[in-house]
Write a protein that holds these residues in place. Structure first.
Motif, PDB file in Angstrom:
ATOM      1  N   SER A  24      49.002  63.748  61.278  1.00  0.00           N
ATOM      2  CA  SER A  24      50.199  63.361  61.862  1.00  0.00           C
ATOM      3  C   SER A  24      51.098  64.838  61.860  1.00  0.00           C
ATOM      4  O   SER A  24      51.913  65.139  63.070  1.00  0.00           O
ATOM      5  N   GLN A  25      50.985  65.783  60.674  1.00  0.00           N
ATOM      6  CA  GLN A  25      51.807  66.885  60.893  1.00  0.00           C
ATOM      7  C   GLN A  25      51.413  67.814  62.191  1.00  0.00           C
ATOM      8  O   GLN A  25      52.197  68.300  62.565  1.00  0.00           O
ATOM      9  N   LEU A  26      50.049  67.741  62.193  1.00  0.00           N
ATOM     10  CA  LEU A  26      49.404  68.695  63.372  1.00  0.00           C
ATOM     11  C   LEU A  26      49.879  68.070  64.542  1.00  0.00           C
ATOM     12  O   LEU A  26      50.332  68.887  65.648  1.00  0.00           O
ATOM     13  N   GLU A  27      49.688  66.817  64.968  1.00  0.00           N
ATOM     14  CA  GLU A  27      50.077  66.107  66.141  1.00  0.00           C
ATOM     15  C   GLU A  27      51.654  66.420  66.319  1.00  0.00           C
ATOM     16  O   GLU A  27      51.944  66.726  67.474  1.00  0.00           O
ATOM     17  N   GLU A  28      52.472  66.375  65.382  1.00  0.00           N
ATOM     18  CA  GLU A  28      53.801  66.577  65.688  1.00  0.00           C
ATOM     19  C   GLU A  28      54.136  67.861  65.926  1.00  0.00           C
ATOM     20  O   GLU A  28      54.982  68.308  66.870  1.00  0.00           O
ATOM     21  N   ALA A  29      53.591  69.120  65.119  1.00  0.00           N
ATOM     22  CA  ALA A  29      53.449  70.280  65.472  1.00  0.00           C
ATOM     23  C   ALA A  29      53.063  70.763  66.973  1.00  0.00           C
ATOM     24  O   ALA A  29      53.714  71.472  67.864  1.00  0.00           O
ATOM     25  N   LEU A  30      52.110  70.004  67.307  1.00  0.00           N
ATOM     26  CA  LEU A  30      51.480  70.241  68.649  1.00  0.00           C
ATOM     27  C   LEU A  30      52.319  69.638  69.805  1.00  0.00           C
ATOM     28  O   LEU A  30      52.668  70.351  71.000  1.00  0.00           O
ATOM     29  N   ARG A  39      54.075  79.501  68.817  1.00  0.00           N
ATOM     30  CA  ARG A  39      52.990  79.372  67.916  1.00  0.00           C
ATOM     31  C   ARG A  39      53.061  78.633  67.054  1.00  0.00           C
ATOM     32  O   ARG A  39      53.792  78.012  66.218  1.00  0.00           O
ATOM     33  N   ILE A  40      51.884  77.817  66.870  1.00  0.00           N
ATOM     34  CA  ILE A  40      51.561  76.630  65.911  1.00  0.00           C
ATOM     35  C   ILE A  40      51.785  77.024  64.681  1.00  0.00           C
ATOM     36  O   ILE A  40      52.518  76.416  63.768  1.00  0.00           O
ATOM     37  N   GLY A  41      51.388  78.176  64.203  1.00  0.00           N
ATOM     38  CA  GLY A  41      51.645  78.569  62.764  1.00  0.00           C
ATOM     39  C   GLY A  41      53.031  78.820  62.428  1.00  0.00           C
ATOM     40  O   GLY A  41      53.634  78.474  61.651  1.00  0.00           O
ATOM     41  N   ASP A  42      53.968  79.268  63.594  1.00  0.00           N
ATOM     42  CA  ASP A  42      55.373  79.254  63.216  1.00  0.00           C
ATOM     43  C   ASP A  42      55.946  78.227  63.151  1.00  0.00           C
ATOM     44  O   ASP A  42      57.025  78.099  62.171  1.00  0.00           O
TER      45      ASP A  42
END
Length: 162
Positions: A24-30, A39-42
């Motif tokens: 869910s964190q990744l989906e939100e960041a994407l 950038r996704i890392g940022d």
């Protein structure tokens, strides 16, 4: 001889597989990335979901480490966990000290997980990708392939702190 599988996965997916961010964190960041083009890392760092050094380690070093085919890795697991910002010198030295004193003979990664400093799945991810020949070894026994003494490990870590 075990060969490593090449990787060209995206940073977010690697961090998810290492159990350092949730799906869910990744989906939100994407989702944010699609709107801002950051950038996704940022994004993950700004939201406090990973440390800057963790994002940088996986963005700049991980693919080279995993795809290394010419020469074997020469650093112990603790080195990579420290470089990724997942363990610090004090935590590593605590584990090594306990091993030196005979209080605990659990491999470094398993000990860090038992202490709550890392998730065991994160340790497993590192071992599976960087030390596949040890992936089936028990975390509660001395590694067969490692003949270094605890004193030798302690010397190595202290030398890295200079």
């Amino acid at each position: 001889m075990i060969t490593k599988k090449p990787t060209n996965k995206r940073l977010g997916e690697i961090l998810r597989q290492a159990n350092l961010v949730s799906s869910s964190q990744l989906e939100e960041a994407l989702s944010e990335q699609s709107q801002t083009h950051n950038r996704i890392g940022d994004i993950l760092v700004r939201r406090g979901w990973v440390k800057r050094e963790t994002a940088d380690f996986f963005a700049t070093h991980w693919a080279n480490l995993v795809n290394e085919t010419e020469k074997p890795l020469k650093q112990p697991l603790g080195h990579y966990l420290k470089e990724a910002g997942l363990l610090d010198d004090e935590q590593i030295n605590t584990i090594i000290s306990e091993q030196d004193q005979g209080k605990l003979w659990v491999r470094l990664g398993a000990s860090a997980a038992l202490k709550g400093w890392l998730k065991q799945s994160t340790v497993d991810f590192f071992v599976e990708h960087l030390f596949p020949e040890q992936a089936s070894d028990s975390p509660f026994t001395k590694a067969k392939s490692s003949q270094k003494t605890a004193k030798g490990r302690r010397s190595w870590f202290f030398s890295q702190m200079k």
